[in-house]
Design an enzyme around this catalytic site. Sequence first.
Site, short mmCIF file in Angstrom:
data_model
loop_
_atom_site.label_atom_id
_atom_site.label_comp_id
_atom_site.label_asym_id
_atom_site.label_seq_id
_atom_site.Cartn_x
_atom_site.Cartn_y
_atom_site.Cartn_z
N LYS A 14 118.87 29.54 -28.80
CA LYS A 14 118.97 29.86 -30.16
C LYS A 14 117.80 29.42 -31.04
O LYS A 14 117.35 30.42 -31.84
CB LYS A 14 120.32 29.18 -30.76
CG LYS A 14 121.56 29.58 -30.13
CD LYS A 14 122.86 28.94 -30.58
CE LYS A 14 122.83 27.46 -30.93
NZ LYS A 14 122.91 26.82 -29.54
N ARG A 89 130.13 26.28 -35.89
CA ARG A 89 130.67 25.67 -34.76
C ARG A 89 131.99 25.24 -34.48
O ARG A 89 132.52 25.08 -33.42
CB ARG A 89 129.72 24.34 -34.37
CG ARG A 89 128.45 24.32 -33.41
CD ARG A 89 127.83 23.26 -33.33
NE ARG A 89 126.91 22.86 -32.34
CZ ARG A 89 125.57 22.99 -32.54
NH1 ARG A 89 124.94 23.27 -33.39
NH2 ARG A 89 124.98 22.40 -31.53
N ARG A 128 113.92 20.85 -20.82
CA ARG A 128 113.58 20.86 -22.20
C ARG A 128 113.49 19.28 -22.59
O ARG A 128 112.57 18.81 -23.34
CB ARG A 128 114.80 21.54 -23.09
CG ARG A 128 114.25 21.44 -24.48
CD ARG A 128 115.33 22.51 -25.43
NE ARG A 128 116.36 21.89 -25.82
CZ ARG A 128 117.55 22.28 -26.76
NH1 ARG A 128 117.53 23.54 -26.81
NH2 ARG A 128 118.32 21.57 -26.85
N ARG A 134 114.15 14.89 -27.46
CA ARG A 134 115.78 14.75 -27.99
C ARG A 134 116.55 13.75 -27.05
O ARG A 134 116.70 14.26 -25.82
CB ARG A 134 116.41 15.99 -28.19
CG ARG A 134 116.03 16.86 -29.50
CD ARG A 134 116.52 18.25 -29.42
NE ARG A 134 118.18 18.09 -29.35
CZ ARG A 134 118.84 19.20 -29.72
NH1 ARG A 134 118.07 20.26 -29.99
NH2 ARG A 134 119.95 19.17 -29.43
N ARG A 146 128.14 17.99 -24.60
CA ARG A 146 127.93 18.99 -25.50
C ARG A 146 128.18 20.50 -25.04
O ARG A 146 128.85 21.29 -25.70
CB ARG A 146 126.27 19.19 -25.51
CG ARG A 146 125.83 18.10 -26.37
CD ARG A 146 124.47 17.65 -26.28
NE ARG A 146 123.68 18.95 -27.01
CZ ARG A 146 122.43 19.12 -26.43
NH1 ARG A 146 121.63 18.13 -25.43
NH2 ARG A 146 121.53 20.07 -26.98
P1 AMP Z 1 121.85 21.62 -31.98
O1 AMP Z 1 120.27 21.22 -32.43
O2 AMP Z 1 122.26 22.74 -32.53
O3 AMP Z 1 122.07 21.54 -30.44
O4 AMP Z 1 122.50 20.45 -32.69
C1 AMP Z 1 122.55 18.85 -32.40
C2 AMP Z 1 123.68 18.25 -32.67
O5 AMP Z 1 124.00 18.23 -34.14
C3 AMP Z 1 125.04 18.66 -32.21
O6 AMP Z 1 125.12 18.20 -30.91
C4 AMP Z 1 126.13 18.17 -33.13
O7 AMP Z 1 126.33 16.96 -33.09
C5 AMP Z 1 125.23 18.27 -34.41
N1 AMP Z 1 125.64 19.70 -35.23
C6 AMP Z 1 124.52 20.49 -35.14
N2 AMP Z 1 125.38 21.89 -35.87
C7 AMP Z 1 126.34 21.42 -36.22
C8 AMP Z 1 127.56 22.00 -36.83
N3 AMP Z 1 127.37 23.05 -37.18
N4 AMP Z 1 128.88 21.23 -36.85
C9 AMP Z 1 129.03 20.02 -36.41
N5 AMP Z 1 127.93 19.21 -35.72
C10 AMP Z 1 126.71 20.02 -35.58
#
Ligand code: AMP
Length: 190
Positions: A14, A89, A128, A134, A146
């Site tokens: 994404k 989400r 990654r 991360r 996740r």
């Molecule tokens: P990402 O970079 O999109 O993989 O997001 C990293 C982490 O941030 C996720 O595993 C969640 O803990 C939190 N997070 C990101 N976006 C959301 C969302 N829309 N709702 C809830 N938690 C989020």
Amino acid sequence: MLNIVLFGPPGAGKGTQSTMIQEKYALKHISTGDLFRYHLSQGTELGLLAKKYSAEGGLVPDQVTIDMLKEEISKYPSVNGFIFDGFPRTTPQAEALDNLLASMGTAVSTMLALEVPEEELKVRLEGRAQTSGRADDADPKVIQNRIDTYNRETKPVKDFYQAQGKLKEINGLGSIDAITDRLYSAIDSI
Ligand code: AMP
């Protein structure tokens, strides 16, 4: 406005694809994950709260996430549109986004859902971890959480947009360029 929800499990691509799309269509890219990581790097209360959930691979509570997104959107009153990456989400987040965009006289144009099998996601996320820095990419248990969180809480968001006739599923396997081309074609067909 052109408002795209770029959807998919962790590791689907994404972030990479959002960058390509934002350039071609002159959209503002909003990644809630990036926003949480920014807050954490600044040591804000919101960043510390988000870390409690993201460190384990769970979701930050809806209201916190929605409030942050609203504030971010309000900073860009005159853009062509947004590309939402990692949001919504959950179904309540999708409802909140509909309401927010409606209050601005606009709507989600399409949801592009990247489809990638679970085994491939794990390989990508472990790879990654070498470069992303991360913590949530580095631990196989967190990666599994996740993916499980995605399957349980996030996947149903597809049904929400399908019911509105806005869902487009995109094959997320192949070269980055090939996937970008599929996304461009999907956007151009709107
Ligand atoms: P990402 O970079 O999109 O993989 O997001 C990293 C982490 O941030 C996720 O595993 C969640 O803990 C939190 N997070 C990101 N976006 C959301 C969302 N829309 N709702 C809830 N938690 C989020």
